[in-house]
Design a protein around this motif. Structure first.
Motif, PDB file in Angstrom:
ATOM      1  N   SER A 234       0.834  -1.196   0.000  1.00  0.00           N
ATOM      2  CA  SER A 234       0.000   0.000   0.000  1.00  0.00           C
ATOM      3  C   SER A 234       0.871   1.250   0.000  1.00  0.00           C
ATOM      4  CB  SER A 234      -0.961  -0.026   1.190  1.00  0.00           C
ATOM      5  OG  SER A 234      -1.974   0.946   1.049  1.00  0.00           O
ATOM      6  N   ILE A 235       0.296   2.366   0.440  1.00  0.00           N
ATOM      7  CA  ILE A 235       0.936   3.677   0.400  1.00  0.00           C
ATOM      8  C   ILE A 235       0.983   4.266   1.803  1.00  0.00           C
ATOM      9  CG2 ILE A 235       0.209   4.130  -1.972  1.00  0.00           C
ATOM     10  CD1 ILE A 235      -2.101   5.820  -0.791  1.00  0.00           C
ATOM     11  N   ILE A 266      -9.471  14.062 -16.748  1.00  0.00           N
ATOM     12  CA  ILE A 266      -9.196  12.646 -16.526  1.00  0.00           C
ATOM     13  C   ILE A 266      -7.685  12.494 -16.503  1.00  0.00           C
ATOM     14  CG2 ILE A 266      -9.416  10.307 -17.470  1.00  0.00           C
ATOM     15  CD1 ILE A 266     -11.933  11.301 -18.954  1.00  0.00           C
ATOM     16  N   ILE A 267      -7.143  11.743 -15.528  1.00  0.00           N
ATOM     17  CA  ILE A 267      -5.689  11.607 -15.434  1.00  0.00           C
ATOM     18  C   ILE A 267      -5.278  10.142 -15.394  1.00  0.00           C
ATOM     19  CG2 ILE A 267      -5.589  11.675 -12.892  1.00  0.00           C
ATOM     20  CD1 ILE A 267      -2.987  13.352 -13.222  1.00  0.00           C
ATOM     21  N   GLY A 268      -4.177   9.849 -16.082  1.00  0.00           N
ATOM     22  CA  GLY A 268      -3.511   8.552 -15.996  1.00  0.00           C
ATOM     23  C   GLY A 268      -2.032   8.793 -15.760  1.00  0.00           C
ATOM     24  N   VAL A 269      -1.429   8.036 -14.874  1.00  0.00           N
ATOM     25  CA  VAL A 269       0.008   8.164 -14.581  1.00  0.00           C
ATOM     26  C   VAL A 269       0.591   6.758 -14.555  1.00  0.00           C
ATOM     27  CG1 VAL A 269       1.757   8.906 -12.931  1.00  0.00           C
ATOM     28  CG2 VAL A 269      -0.322  10.277 -13.239  1.00  0.00           C
ATOM     29  N   ASP A 270       1.481   6.469 -15.472  1.00  0.00           N
ATOM     30  CA  ASP A 270       2.040   5.120 -15.602  1.00  0.00           C
ATOM     31  C   ASP A 270       3.445   5.203 -16.172  1.00  0.00           C
ATOM     32  OD1 ASP A 270      -0.662   3.241 -15.600  1.00  0.00           O
ATOM     33  OD2 ASP A 270      -0.982   5.149 -16.620  1.00  0.00           O
ATOM     34  N   ARG A 271       4.312   4.290 -15.710  1.00  0.00           N
ATOM     35  CA  ARG A 271       5.560   4.082 -16.430  1.00  0.00           C
ATOM     36  C   ARG A 271       5.211   3.557 -17.814  1.00  0.00           C
ATOM     37  NH1 ARG A 271       8.556  -0.375 -16.797  1.00  0.00           N
ATOM     38  NH2 ARG A 271       7.342  -1.438 -15.174  1.00  0.00           N
ATOM     39  N   ASP A 370      -1.299  -6.204 -13.585  1.00  0.00           N
ATOM     40  CA  ASP A 370      -0.419  -5.446 -12.697  1.00  0.00           C
ATOM     41  C   ASP A 370      -0.388  -6.112 -11.334  1.00  0.00           C
ATOM     42  OD1 ASP A 370       1.363  -3.393 -12.311  1.00  0.00           O
ATOM     43  OD2 ASP A 370      -0.049  -1.816 -12.858  1.00  0.00           O
ATOM     44  N   GLY A 371       0.783  -6.082 -10.697  1.00  0.00           N
ATOM     45  CA  GLY A 371       0.898  -6.683  -9.382  1.00  0.00           C
ATOM     46  C   GLY A 371      -0.016  -6.015  -8.377  1.00  0.00           C
ATOM     47  N   MET A 372       0.107  -4.697  -8.229  1.00  0.00           N
ATOM     48  CA  MET A 372      -0.779  -3.940  -7.360  1.00  0.00           C
ATOM     49  C   MET A 372      -1.299  -2.707  -8.074  1.00  0.00           C
ATOM     50  SD  MET A 372      -2.502  -3.330  -4.707  1.00  0.00           S
ATOM     51  CE  MET A 372      -2.056  -4.802  -3.814  1.00  0.00           C
ATOM     52  N   ASN A 373      -0.430  -1.799  -8.455  1.00  0.00           N
ATOM     53  CA  ASN A 373      -0.680  -0.477  -9.025  1.00  0.00           C
ATOM     54  C   ASN A 373      -1.029   0.508  -7.930  1.00  0.00           C
ATOM     55  OD1 ASN A 373      -1.809   1.904 -10.422  1.00  0.00           O
ATOM     56  ND2 ASN A 373      -1.387   0.662 -12.225  1.00  0.00           N
ATOM     57  N   LEU A 374       0.011   1.153  -7.404  1.00  0.00           N
ATOM     58  CA  LEU A 374      -0.166   2.103  -6.317  1.00  0.00           C
ATOM     59  C   LEU A 374      -0.732   3.431  -6.783  1.00  0.00           C
ATOM     60  CD1 LEU A 374       3.029   1.410  -4.197  1.00  0.00           C
ATOM     61  CD2 LEU A 374       0.696   0.587  -3.824  1.00  0.00           C
ATOM     62  N   VAL A 375      -0.700   3.718  -8.096  1.00  0.00           N
ATOM     63  CA  VAL A 375      -1.306   4.952  -8.590  1.00  0.00           C
ATOM     64  C   VAL A 375      -2.791   4.986  -8.226  1.00  0.00           C
ATOM     65  CG1 VAL A 375      -1.979   6.213 -10.680  1.00  0.00           C
ATOM     66  CG2 VAL A 375       0.359   5.364 -10.428  1.00  0.00           C
ATOM     67  N   PHE A 396      -7.803  -6.288 -13.626  1.00  0.00           N
ATOM     68  CA  PHE A 396      -6.551  -7.047 -13.656  1.00  0.00           C
ATOM     69  C   PHE A 396      -5.431  -6.366 -12.878  1.00  0.00           C
ATOM     70  CE2 PHE A 396      -8.676  -8.107 -17.784  1.00  0.00           C
ATOM     71  CZ  PHE A 396      -9.104  -9.370 -17.392  1.00  0.00           C
ATOM     72  N   ALA A 397      -5.730  -5.276 -12.175  1.00  0.00           N
ATOM     73  CA  ALA A 397      -4.774  -4.680 -11.241  1.00  0.00           C
ATOM     74  C   ALA A 397      -4.959  -5.330  -9.886  1.00  0.00           C
ATOM     75  CB  ALA A 397      -4.996  -3.179 -11.144  1.00  0.00           C
ATOM     76  N   GLY A 398      -3.853  -5.594  -9.190  1.00  0.00           N
ATOM     77  CA  GLY A 398      -3.974  -6.165  -7.855  1.00  0.00           C
ATOM     78  C   GLY A 398      -4.826  -5.307  -6.942  1.00  0.00           C
ATOM     79  N   ALA A 399      -4.803  -3.988  -7.150  1.00  0.00           N
ATOM     80  CA  ALA A 399      -5.569  -3.076  -6.306  1.00  0.00           C
ATOM     81  C   ALA A 399      -7.065  -3.346  -6.366  1.00  0.00           C
ATOM     82  CB  ALA A 399      -5.289  -1.627  -6.718  1.00  0.00           C
ATOM     83  N   ALA A 400      -7.550  -3.934  -7.451  1.00  0.00           N
ATOM     84  CA  ALA A 400      -8.983  -4.203  -7.581  1.00  0.00           C
ATOM     85  C   ALA A 400      -9.474  -5.183  -6.528  1.00  0.00           C
ATOM     86  CB  ALA A 400      -9.290  -4.739  -8.983  1.00  0.00           C
ATOM     87  N   HIS A 401      -8.588  -6.005  -5.969  1.00  0.00           N
ATOM     88  CA  HIS A 401      -8.986  -6.956  -4.930  1.00  0.00           C
ATOM     89  C   HIS A 401      -9.374  -6.240  -3.643  1.00  0.00           C
ATOM     90  CE1 HIS A 401      -7.581 -10.888  -6.741  1.00  0.00           C
ATOM     91  NE2 HIS A 401      -7.099  -9.990  -7.594  1.00  0.00           N
ATOM     92  N   GLU A 402      -8.852  -5.030  -3.430  1.00  0.00           N
ATOM     93  CA  GLU A 402      -9.151  -4.275  -2.214  1.00  0.00           C
ATOM     94  C   GLU A 402     -10.082  -3.094  -2.464  1.00  0.00           C
ATOM     95  OE1 GLU A 402      -5.398  -3.623   0.321  1.00  0.00           O
ATOM     96  OE2 GLU A 402      -4.682  -3.756  -1.756  1.00  0.00           O
ATOM     97  N   MET A 403     -10.200  -2.659  -3.711  1.00  0.00           N
ATOM     98  CA  MET A 403     -10.848  -1.381  -4.004  1.00  0.00           C
ATOM     99  C   MET A 403     -12.108  -1.586  -4.842  1.00  0.00           C
ATOM    100  SD  MET A 403      -7.371   0.855  -4.697  1.00  0.00           S
ATOM    101  CE  MET A 403      -8.083   2.445  -4.264  1.00  0.00           C
TER     102      MET A 403
END
Length: 469
Positions: A234-235, A266-271, A370-375, A396-403
């Motif tokens: 997490s963050i 609308i914003i997206g921030v990604d490597r 994605d493993g998690m995606n902290l963005v 398919f982001a790991g964050a979807a499991h919590e959010m």
């Protein structure tokens, strides 16, 4: 209290950790300052000739940084080669992008053995060793070969593929045997843990004893007993909330606000990476403008995508593709006073990004895997709770499991993501506040400190034994 030794591909020195302000560096530094210990790994420098003979040590209170420079051959075969052209696409379910050859695999093993050679003399008998990510899977096995009996944990920051994909790797069994040298293996999600357990069941003679609601499992395989467990990273939620309150009034945020001239953002921030689903994301924004033309000249999409691994062909190709897509979409919809897509190939500091997140009405986080995606978590933490934006998040982001209170989408469904953007832009304030409050309860309860302490506590208690010889 046992000393903690952290091993990662890159080591963030104190100054770099402060600049990063969040994420793995903050968690590692906090753990090391509490227990004392070593942070060991690559310096990030590539040198002509052979890799550095001995680590460079820098002491900072109870913490010691120990870093090694890599020679060009080692960097090319270990990092650019097997780690990022074989394991990275494999772990992100992209079999068509995998490059497999013995030279890079041997380089990967060689550098892991080299790292083990250089760390082993620095260890104490009661140390706990915490190894991070796919670059260093063989590292624990290499230490075991050198007689190290300390407790060792590993945490994978990427997804873990199901056995049907993993077996595409010619020496997959060796890789999993090496992973089983650790006493504790951590994953972001139950899906990742299940993939590991399924491999043990189907491809080895090992056994899996499930614990809890598939949050952990006892593994017995390759003469070892280990625990595998879910630890969603997490963050630093509280710090980011505080930062965003002031960052929203920063000079850069004010410039962005003025440039929008009342339009929504609308914003997206990604490597810049093929796993992030950026072409599909651009297409979904185009779909929004096409299906809901009332948003033309009323919504702007800012995509921040700093380049990475610029000498890898797949990354060169995706950068070219996105530039062409942005130009085509802007050419199709732009007005003399409005550019629909603002596509930036550069990075920004966390304070600037926090201000941008604060202004954005929609956070668009749509990786293909994605493993998690902290963005996703950062965007939510930066919102004004009295008038929050909406998170549109890939399933398919790991964050979807919590959010689950985000708008969960399938990034391959371009029309569906376009519809989700429409819903986000038109969502009533009351619903936005309810969703945001629920997401924040999770982020405050399970922050970066919770992740760190949960893992270290589990490593402290992990059962372990030694390889059968």
């Amino acid at each position: 209290m046992s000393r903690l030794v952290v091993v990662s591909n890159r080591v963030a020195l104190m100054e770099e950790g402060k600049q990063a302000a969040g994420g793995l560096a903050v968690a590692i530094l906090a753990a090391l300052k509490k227990t004392g210990g070593i942070w060991f790994g690559w310096s990030g420098k590539v040198v002509d000739g052979e890799s550095q003979a001995e680590p460079t040590r820098t002491d900072a209170g109870k913490l010691t940084y120990a870093t090694l420079d890599l020679g060009r051959r080692d960097h090319e075969e270990y990092y650019n080669g097997f780690a990022n052209q074989t394991l990275w696409p494999l772990f992100h379910y992209r079999l068509g992008l995998i490059s497999v050859n013995r030279r890079t695999r041997e380089g990967y093993e060689r550098v892991n053995a080299y790292f083990a050679d250089k760390l082993e003399p620095l260890l104490r008998t009661d140390d706990m060793i915490w190894v991070h990510d796919y670059h260093l899977i063989p590292f624990g096995d290499e230490l075991r070969r050198r007689g190290c009996s300390q407790r060792m944990g590993f945490f994978l920051h990427t997804p873990f593929p199901p056995p049907e994909l993993l077996t595409a790797l010619p020496n997959h069994r060796d890789l999993i045997r090496e992973l089983c040298a650790y006493d504790l293996v951590g994953f972001h999600t139950a899906t990742d843990l299940r993939g590991f357990c399924d491999y043990i069941r189907t491809e080895t003679d090992g056994t899996v004893e499930q614990r809890g609601a598939y949050g952990s499992a006892m593994i017995r395989a390759f003469g070892r007993t280990l625990m595998a467990k879910v630890f969603p990273i997490s963050i630093d939620t509280e710090a980011l909330e505080s930062l965003a309150r002031t960052a929203g009034r920063s000079r850069q945020a004010e410039r962005l606000r003025e440039s929008l001239v009342g339009r929504r953002l609308i914003i997206g921030v990604d490597r810049l990476d093929y796993s992030k689903g950026l072409p599909q994301r651009f297409a979904a924004f185009e779909q929004l403008l096409e299906s809901y033309p009332e948003h033309c000249n009323r919504v702007s999409f800012l995509q921040v995508a700093p380049p990475s691994r610029e000498d890898v062909p797949e990354y060169i190709a995706i950068r070219r593709e996105l530039s062409e897509m942005a130009g085509r979409i802007n050419g199709r919809f732009a007005e003399f006073d409005w550019q629909p897509i603002r596509y930036l190939n550069r990075s920004f500091g966390q304070r600037v990004l926090a201000g941008f997140y604060r202004l954005a009405n929609v956070g668009l986080v749509t990786p293909l895997r994605d493993g998690m995606n902290l963005v996703a978590k950062e965007y939510v933490a930066c919102q004004d709770g009295d008038n929050p934006g909406v998170l549109v998040l890939s399933q398919f982001a790991g964050a979807a499991h919590e959010m689950g209170e985000a708008l969960i989408v399938n990034p391959f469904d371009i029309e569906g993501v376009g519809d989700a953007l429409q819903r986000a832009l038109t969502m009533p304030l009351g619903e936005r506040k309810e969703r945001h409050a629920a997401l924040m309860r999770t982020l405050r309860r399970q922050d970066i400190g919770w992740w760190r302490e949960s893992y270290v506590d589990a490593l402290t208690r992990a059962p372990y034994d030694f390889p059968v010889t």
